[in-house]
Scaffold this motif. Structure first.
Motif, PDB file in Angstrom:
ATOM      1  N   ARG A  50      -5.499   9.665  12.035  1.00 31.63           N
ATOM      2  CA  ARG A  50      -5.248   9.775  13.510  1.00 31.63           C
ATOM      3  C   ARG A  50      -6.659   9.968  14.281  1.00 31.63           C
ATOM      4  O   ARG A  50      -6.668   9.378  15.402  1.00 31.63           O
ATOM      5  CB  ARG A  50      -4.126  11.094  13.800  1.00 31.63           C
ATOM      6  CG  ARG A  50      -3.966  11.528  15.142  1.00 31.63           C
ATOM      7  CD  ARG A  50      -2.952  10.507  15.646  1.00 31.63           C
ATOM      8  NE  ARG A  50      -3.559   9.335  16.573  1.00 31.63           N
ATOM      9  CZ  ARG A  50      -2.958   8.402  17.046  1.00 31.63           C
ATOM     10  NH1 ARG A  50      -1.803   8.256  16.475  1.00 31.63           N
ATOM     11  NH2 ARG A  50      -3.546   7.625  17.720  1.00 31.63           N
ATOM     12  N   ALA A  51      -7.480  10.692  13.562  1.00 33.66           N
ATOM     13  CA  ALA A  51      -8.967  10.892  14.349  1.00 33.66           C
ATOM     14  C   ALA A  51      -9.598   9.760  14.276  1.00 33.66           C
ATOM     15  O   ALA A  51     -10.140   9.176  15.302  1.00 33.66           O
ATOM     16  CB  ALA A  51      -9.606  11.952  13.495  1.00 33.66           C
ATOM     17  N   ALA A  52      -9.356   8.787  13.282  1.00 32.43           N
ATOM     18  CA  ALA A  52      -9.907   7.426  13.280  1.00 32.43           C
ATOM     19  C   ALA A  52      -9.572   6.533  14.433  1.00 32.43           C
ATOM     20  O   ALA A  52     -10.300   5.797  15.181  1.00 32.43           O
ATOM     21  CB  ALA A  52      -9.971   6.891  11.867  1.00 32.43           C
ATOM     22  N   ILE A  53      -8.189   6.726  14.452  1.00 29.84           N
ATOM     23  CA  ILE A  53      -7.623   5.830  15.638  1.00 29.84           C
ATOM     24  C   ILE A  53      -7.955   6.107  16.923  1.00 29.84           C
ATOM     25  O   ILE A  53      -8.490   5.680  18.014  1.00 29.84           O
ATOM     26  CB  ILE A  53      -5.912   5.799  15.263  1.00 29.84           C
ATOM     27  CG1 ILE A  53      -5.612   5.164  14.023  1.00 29.84           C
ATOM     28  CG2 ILE A  53      -5.318   5.235  16.575  1.00 29.84           C
ATOM     29  CD1 ILE A  53      -4.302   5.098  13.852  1.00 29.84           C
ATOM     30  N   ASP A  54      -7.927   7.671  17.114  1.00 35.45           N
ATOM     31  CA  ASP A  54      -8.307   8.162  18.404  1.00 35.45           C
ATOM     32  C   ASP A  54      -9.928   7.838  18.852  1.00 35.45           C
ATOM     33  O   ASP A  54     -10.210   7.683  19.959  1.00 35.45           O
ATOM     34  CB  ASP A  54      -8.226   9.693  18.416  1.00 35.45           C
ATOM     35  CG  ASP A  54      -6.612  10.132  18.456  1.00 35.45           C
ATOM     36  OD1 ASP A  54      -5.710   9.252  18.572  1.00 35.45           O
ATOM     37  OD2 ASP A  54      -6.475  11.006  18.229  1.00 35.45           O
ATOM     38  N   ALA A  55     -10.693   7.843  17.895  1.00 39.10           N
ATOM     39  CA  ALA A  55     -11.866   7.488  17.950  1.00 39.10           C
ATOM     40  C   ALA A  55     -12.323   6.023  18.344  1.00 39.10           C
ATOM     41  O   ALA A  55     -13.255   5.598  19.117  1.00 39.10           O
ATOM     42  CB  ALA A  55     -12.955   7.705  16.763  1.00 39.10           C
ATOM     43  N   GLY A  56     -11.422   5.191  18.067  1.00 40.53           N
ATOM     44  CA  GLY A  56     -11.415   3.783  18.483  1.00 40.53           C
ATOM     45  C   GLY A  56     -11.518   2.655  17.304  1.00 40.53           C
ATOM     46  O   GLY A  56     -12.744   2.582  16.648  1.00 40.53           O
ATOM     47  N   VAL A  57     -10.541   2.062  16.824  1.00 43.02           N
ATOM     48  CA  VAL A  57     -10.571   0.839  15.857  1.00 43.02           C
ATOM     49  C   VAL A  57      -9.890  -0.084  16.096  1.00 43.02           C
ATOM     50  O   VAL A  57      -8.860   0.092  16.971  1.00 43.02           O
ATOM     51  CB  VAL A  57     -10.087   1.569  14.485  1.00 43.02           C
ATOM     52  CG1 VAL A  57     -11.203   2.743  13.821  1.00 43.02           C
ATOM     53  CG2 VAL A  57      -8.431   2.037  14.543  1.00 43.02           C
ATOM     54  N   ASP A  58     -10.078  -1.246  15.623  1.00 43.16           N
ATOM     55  CA  ASP A  58      -9.437  -2.606  16.190  1.00 43.16           C
ATOM     56  C   ASP A  58      -8.112  -2.678  15.184  1.00 43.16           C
ATOM     57  O   ASP A  58      -7.317  -3.485  15.683  1.00 43.16           O
ATOM     58  CB  ASP A  58     -10.313  -3.653  16.012  1.00 43.16           C
ATOM     59  CG  ASP A  58     -11.564  -3.538  16.890  1.00 43.16           C
ATOM     60  OD1 ASP A  58     -11.248  -3.408  18.233  1.00 43.16           O
ATOM     61  OD2 ASP A  58     -12.477  -3.736  16.531  1.00 43.16           O
ATOM     62  N   ALA A  59      -8.214  -2.144  14.038  1.00 47.35           N
ATOM     63  CA  ALA A  59      -7.117  -2.424  13.071  1.00 47.35           C
ATOM     64  C   ALA A  59      -7.200  -1.143  12.056  1.00 47.35           C
ATOM     65  O   ALA A  59      -8.276  -0.597  11.997  1.00 47.35           O
ATOM     66  CB  ALA A  59      -7.383  -3.918  12.388  1.00 47.35           C
ATOM     67  N   VAL A  60      -6.012  -1.093  11.547  1.00 53.57           N
ATOM     68  CA  VAL A  60      -5.862  -0.153  10.173  1.00 53.57           C
ATOM     69  C   VAL A  60      -5.546  -1.052   8.841  1.00 53.57           C
ATOM     70  O   VAL A  60      -4.733  -1.697   9.072  1.00 53.57           O
ATOM     71  CB  VAL A  60      -5.009   1.120  10.508  1.00 53.57           C
ATOM     72  CG1 VAL A  60      -4.562   1.844   9.140  1.00 53.57           C
ATOM     73  CG2 VAL A  60      -5.467   1.920  11.637  1.00 53.57           C
ATOM     74  N   ALA A  61      -6.321  -0.309   7.943  1.00 49.62           N
ATOM     75  CA  ALA A  61      -5.691  -1.097   6.397  1.00 49.62           C
ATOM     76  C   ALA A  61      -5.235   0.134   5.548  1.00 49.62           C
ATOM     77  O   ALA A  61      -5.695   1.218   5.881  1.00 49.62           O
ATOM     78  CB  ALA A  61      -6.619  -1.949   6.036  1.00 49.62           C
ATOM     79  N   VAL A  62      -4.377  -0.124   4.619  1.00 46.62           N
ATOM     80  CA  VAL A  62      -3.997   0.708   3.664  1.00 46.62           C
ATOM     81  C   VAL A  62      -4.294   0.120   2.372  1.00 46.62           C
ATOM     82  O   VAL A  62      -4.154  -1.060   2.220  1.00 46.62           O
ATOM     83  CB  VAL A  62      -2.636   1.166   3.851  1.00 46.62           C
ATOM     84  CG1 VAL A  62      -2.632   1.828   5.386  1.00 46.62           C
ATOM     85  CG2 VAL A  62      -1.513   0.301   3.744  1.00 46.62           C
ATOM     86  N   ALA A  63      -4.882   1.187   1.388  1.00 45.54           N
ATOM     87  CA  ALA A  63      -4.804   0.624   0.094  1.00 45.54           C
ATOM     88  C   ALA A  63      -3.813   1.423  -0.780  1.00 45.54           C
ATOM     89  O   ALA A  63      -4.393   2.766  -0.911  1.00 45.54           O
ATOM     90  CB  ALA A  63      -6.220   0.757  -0.579  1.00 45.54           C
ATOM     91  N   GLY A  64      -2.508   1.232  -0.976  1.00 46.18           N
ATOM     92  CA  GLY A  64      -1.709   1.799  -1.522  1.00 46.18           C
ATOM     93  C   GLY A  64      -0.452   1.069  -1.785  1.00 46.18           C
ATOM     94  O   GLY A  64      -0.479  -0.306  -1.336  1.00 46.18           O
ATOM     95  N   GLY A  65       0.636   1.802  -1.666  1.00 42.80           N
ATOM     96  CA  GLY A  65       1.846   1.205  -1.731  1.00 42.80           C
ATOM     97  C   GLY A  65       2.768   1.328  -0.546  1.00 42.80           C
ATOM     98  O   GLY A  65       2.347   1.855   0.354  1.00 42.80           O
ATOM     99  N   ASP A  66       4.196   1.362  -0.589  1.00 41.21           N
ATOM    100  CA  ASP A  66       5.238   1.722   0.437  1.00 41.21           C
ATOM    101  C   ASP A  66       4.780   2.652   1.142  1.00 41.21           C
ATOM    102  O   ASP A  66       4.939   3.041   2.435  1.00 41.21           O
ATOM    103  CB  ASP A  66       6.443   1.235   0.196  1.00 41.21           C
ATOM    104  CG  ASP A  66       6.734   0.069  -0.289  1.00 41.21           C
ATOM    105  OD1 ASP A  66       6.147  -1.124   0.331  1.00 41.21           O
ATOM    106  OD2 ASP A  66       7.403  -0.413  -1.353  1.00 41.21           O
ATOM    107  N   GLY A  67       4.606   3.909   0.205  1.00 41.04           N
ATOM    108  CA  GLY A  67       4.660   5.518   0.657  1.00 41.04           C
ATOM    109  C   GLY A  67       3.295   5.481   1.696  1.00 41.04           C
ATOM    110  O   GLY A  67       3.290   6.224   2.678  1.00 41.04           O
ATOM    111  N   THR A  68       2.257   4.891   1.229  1.00 39.76           N
ATOM    112  CA  THR A  68       1.062   4.730   2.037  1.00 39.76           C
ATOM    113  C   THR A  68       0.975   4.118   3.241  1.00 39.76           C
ATOM    114  O   THR A  68       0.635   4.475   4.432  1.00 39.76           O
ATOM    115  CB  THR A  68      -0.211   4.346   1.303  1.00 39.76           C
ATOM    116  OG1 THR A  68      -0.252   4.663   0.159  1.00 39.76           O
ATOM    117  CG2 THR A  68      -1.626   4.435   1.875  1.00 39.76           C
ATOM    118  N   VAL A  69       1.810   3.082   3.417  1.00 43.02           N
ATOM    119  CA  VAL A  69       2.161   2.120   4.523  1.00 43.02           C
ATOM    120  C   VAL A  69       2.965   2.960   5.404  1.00 43.02           C
ATOM    121  O   VAL A  69       2.748   3.207   6.672  1.00 43.02           O
ATOM    122  CB  VAL A  69       3.141   1.013   4.153  1.00 43.02           C
ATOM    123  CG1 VAL A  69       3.567   0.420   5.337  1.00 43.02           C
ATOM    124  CG2 VAL A  69       2.168  -0.131   3.344  1.00 43.02           C
TER     125      VAL A  69
END
Length: 301
Positions: A50-69
Motif C-alpha cells: 500500500r505504501a509503495a502504491i501511494d508513493a507512486g508506481v506504474d505497475a505491481v507484480a507478485v511472485a507467488g501463487g493465488d493467495g499472493t495475487v
C-alpha cells in the motif's frame, strides 16, 4: 516503468524466495525499475505494498501463487494500475488463466516488460458485518473448502497433487450439508435453491486447486460468475465421477447444476468459504461480479 514486486510472504524455500530476485533482475534488464516488497507476514506485506502504491508506481507484480495475487488485488481493484504475475505458488490458477507457464520466471517477467494488458473481472465477497474483499479465481464452500483445510495443513507433497490426496481423504466423511442459495441469473431472474448440497462454488475462472476445471466454461472477461452446485450422491458414485471433474465434463451429471450469475448469496451453518485457496469467512456470504475491475499483464499473442 516503475514496478513494486511483491514477494510471497509465506515462501520459505530458497527456490521460491529466489524467484522474486530472478524476476527483478530480468525486469531490470528490460529497463524496468523494480523494487521488491516483502514483509514478515501477509498483513505487513499488504501495508508495505500500500505504501509503495501511494508513493507512486506504474505497475505491481507478485511472485507467488493465488493467495499472493489476492493480497495484491485488494489494493489494485478499480485503480487501473496493472498487475503482473510471476507464478511460483502452489496453485497458480489465475496465472494459468492468463496464459502464464507455471514457475517460468523469465517468461512471466518478459510478459510484464512487454506491456500487453487485458482488463478482467474480479469477484467481490460481501460479509454480513459489512466488510468486503475481492478474489480472482474461485470461492469454494462445503466439500471443497474442507479439502482446502486439509491441503493447506499438508507439508508434502507440494503442487497440485496435494489437492488430489486431500480430496481422496475427505471422501471418507463426505455428506450433504443444508444450504440456501439465492442468486440473480445472467438474464436478471432471481432464483432460490434450498437443499442439502455437497458443495457450492462461485467461480470467476475455470480452475482451482492447481488446475481442477470446476467451472469449465467460466470466462473472467464476460461480466458474469459461474455457480456450481453439487447435490449428494453415494460415495462410490461420486468417486467414479471424479475423473469427469478433472476432465471438466461433470456439467452433464444429474447431481451437478451450473448457473451463470451476476450475484449469489450462500447460507450454510458451520461452513467456511475459501477464496483463491485461503479462508475468506464463514457463511453466509454474498458474492457479486466486479466487471473489468483489474488490469493484468498477459503474454503477447
Amino acid at each position: 516503468m516503475r514496478i513494486a514486486l511483491l514477494a510471497n510472504p509465506a515462501a520459505r524455500s530458497g527456490a521460491r524466495t529466489g524467484a522474486a530476485m530472478r524476476a527483478a533482475e530480468r525486469l531490470r534488464t528490460h529497463g524496468v525499475q523494480t523494487a521488491i516488497v516483502s514483509g514478515g507476514s501477509a498483513l505487513e506485506s499488504s501495508e508495505l505494498l500500500r505504501a509503495a502504491i501511494d508513493a507512486g508506481v506504474d505497475a505491481v507484480a507478485v511472485a507467488g501463487g493465488d493467495g499472493t495475487v489476492r493480497l495484491a488485488i485488494q489494493h489494485l481493484a478499480g485503480t487501473g494500475i496493472p498487475l503482473g504475475i510471476i507464478p511460483t505458488g502452489t496453485g497458480n490458477d489465475f496465472a494459468a488463466a492468463l496464459g502464464l507457464r507455471e514457475l517460468d520466471v523469465e517468461t512471466a517477467a518478459d510478459a510484464i516488460a512487454a506491456g500487453t494488458t487485458l482488463d478482467v473481472d474480479l469477484a467481490r465477497v460481501l460479509r454480513d458485518d459489512g466488510t468486503a474483499e475481492h478474489f480472482a479465481t474461485v470461492l469454494a464452500s462445503g466439500f471443497d473448502s474442507r479439502v482446502n483445510d486439509r491441503a493447506n495443513a499438508m507439508t508434502w507433497p507440494r503442487g497440485g497433487s496435494r489437492y488430489t490426496i486431500a480430496i481422496l481423504r475427505e471422501f471418507v466423511t463426505l455428506a450433504g450439508m443444508p444450504y440456501v442459495v439465492e442468486f440473480e441469473s445472467a438474464d436478471g431472474a432471481r432464483e432460490r435453491v434450498e437443499s442439502d448440497l455437497v458443495m457450492a462454488t462461485v467461480a470467476n475462472g475455470r480452475t482451482y486447486g492447481g488446475g481442477i476445471p470446476i467451472s469449465p466454461d467460466a470466462d473472467p472477461t464476460d461480466g458474469l460468475l459461474d455457480l456450481v452446485l453439487v447435490r449428494p450422491a453415494g460415495r462410490a458414485r461420486l468417486l467414479r465421477l471424479l475423473p469427469r471433474v478433472y476432465r471438466g465434463t461433470h456439467g452433464t451429471v444429474p447431481e451437478v447444476a451450473m448457473h451463470r450469475v451476476r450475484s449469489v448469496r450462500i447460507v450454510s451453518p458451520g461452513v467456511t468459504g475459501y477464496a483463491d485457496g485461503d479462508p475468506i469467512g464463514a457463511l453466509p456470504l454474498t458474492v457479486d461480479v466486479a466487471p473489468r475491475a483489474l488490469r493484468v499483464f498477459i503474454p503477447a499473442v
